[in-house]
Write a protein that holds these residues in place. Structure first.
Motif: not given
Length: 188
Positions: A82-89, A132-135, A169-178, A180-185
Motif C-alpha cells: 500500500k505504501q509503494l502504491h501510495d508513493l507511485l500515486a 526496504d519496503l520491497f524487502v 490512456q496515461a492513467e491506464a498505463i500508470k495503473a498497469i505499471c503500478g 507490475v511493479l508492486v504485485p499484490d503477492k
C-alpha cells in the motif's frame, strides 16, 4: 526598493521558483531581486555570493527530498505494498513544480560535481528506503534493490512521457505499471 526587506527563506523560495521556471541559469541575483522587489544589497545580507545561494539551494533540496522519502516510506503499520502504491500515486500526481525542480537539479548535476554528489545522495536514500519496503514484502535484498531501481525509473520516466498519451490512456498505463511493479503477492 528597500535594501533589507526579505529574509533568507524568501530568497531561497524565489530561487527555487526560478529553478523550476527556467533551470539553474535563471537563478541570478539581479533577477531574484527584481522578483522580490528589493535591491541586490538585500541578497548580501543573507548570502556571501551566488555560489553560497546555489549551495543553499542544493542543501535545501537534498534535506527536503531525504526527509520526504523517509516519511513516505516509514513502516507505520500500513502494508508495504500500500505504501509503494501510495508513493507511485504521489510521484505520478500533478506536481509540475516539483518535477520541474527535480529535472532542473538533475540537469545542473550534468555540469556541476557538487550537484552530482547531491543527486547521488538523494537517489541513494530513495533507493534504500524503497528497497526496504520491497524487502518487507519478502523480496531478497538484491531483487528489492532492482525493483526499487525500476520503481524510480518508472516514477520519473512516466512524468516525462505522460504528455505523449491522452489522459485516460496515461492513467491506464500508470495503473498497469503500478501492478507490475508492486504485485499484490510477492513470490521469491
Amino acid at each position: 526598493m528597500e535594501a533589507k526587506t526579505k529574509n533568507r527563506d524568501s530568497w531561497l523560495t524565489a530561487a527555487f521558483s526560478a529553478l523550476a521556471e527556467g533551470g539553474v541559469e535563471q537563478v541570478r541575483v539581479e533577477l531574484l531581486a527584481k522578483k522580490l522587489k528589493v535591491t541586490k544589497g538585500s541578497f548580501y545580507w543573507h548570502f556571501r555570493d551566488r555560489t553560497d545561494l546555489m549551495n543553499a539551494l542544493l542543501d535545501g533540496w537534498k534535506q527536503g527530498r531525504i526527509a520526504a522519502i523517509k516519511e513516505q516510506t516509514r513502516l507505520d503499520g500500513r502494508e508495504p505494498a500500500k505504501q509503494l502504491h501510495d508513493l507511485l500515486a504521489l510521484y505520478s500526481g500533478n506536481n509540475p513544480r516539483g518535477m520541474a525542480i527535480e529535472l532542473a537539479v538533475r540537469d545542473w548535476a550534468r555540469r556541476a560535481p557538487e550537484a552530482e554528489g547531491v543527486i547521488a545522495e538523494v537517489d541513494g536514500e530513495r533507493l534504500r528506503c524503497v528497497a526496504d519496503l520491497f524487502v518487507a514484502l519478502g523480496l531478497p535484498p538484491d531483487q528489492a534493490f532492482a525493483r526499487a531501481y525500476l520503481f524510480y525509473a518508472f516514477a520519473f520516466g512516466q512524468g516525462l512521457l505522460a504528455r505523449s498519451a491522452g489522459a485516460d490512456q496515461a492513467e491506464a498505463i500508470k495503473a498497469i505499471c503500478g501492478t507490475v511493479l508492486v504485485p499484490d503477492k510477492q513470490t521469491p
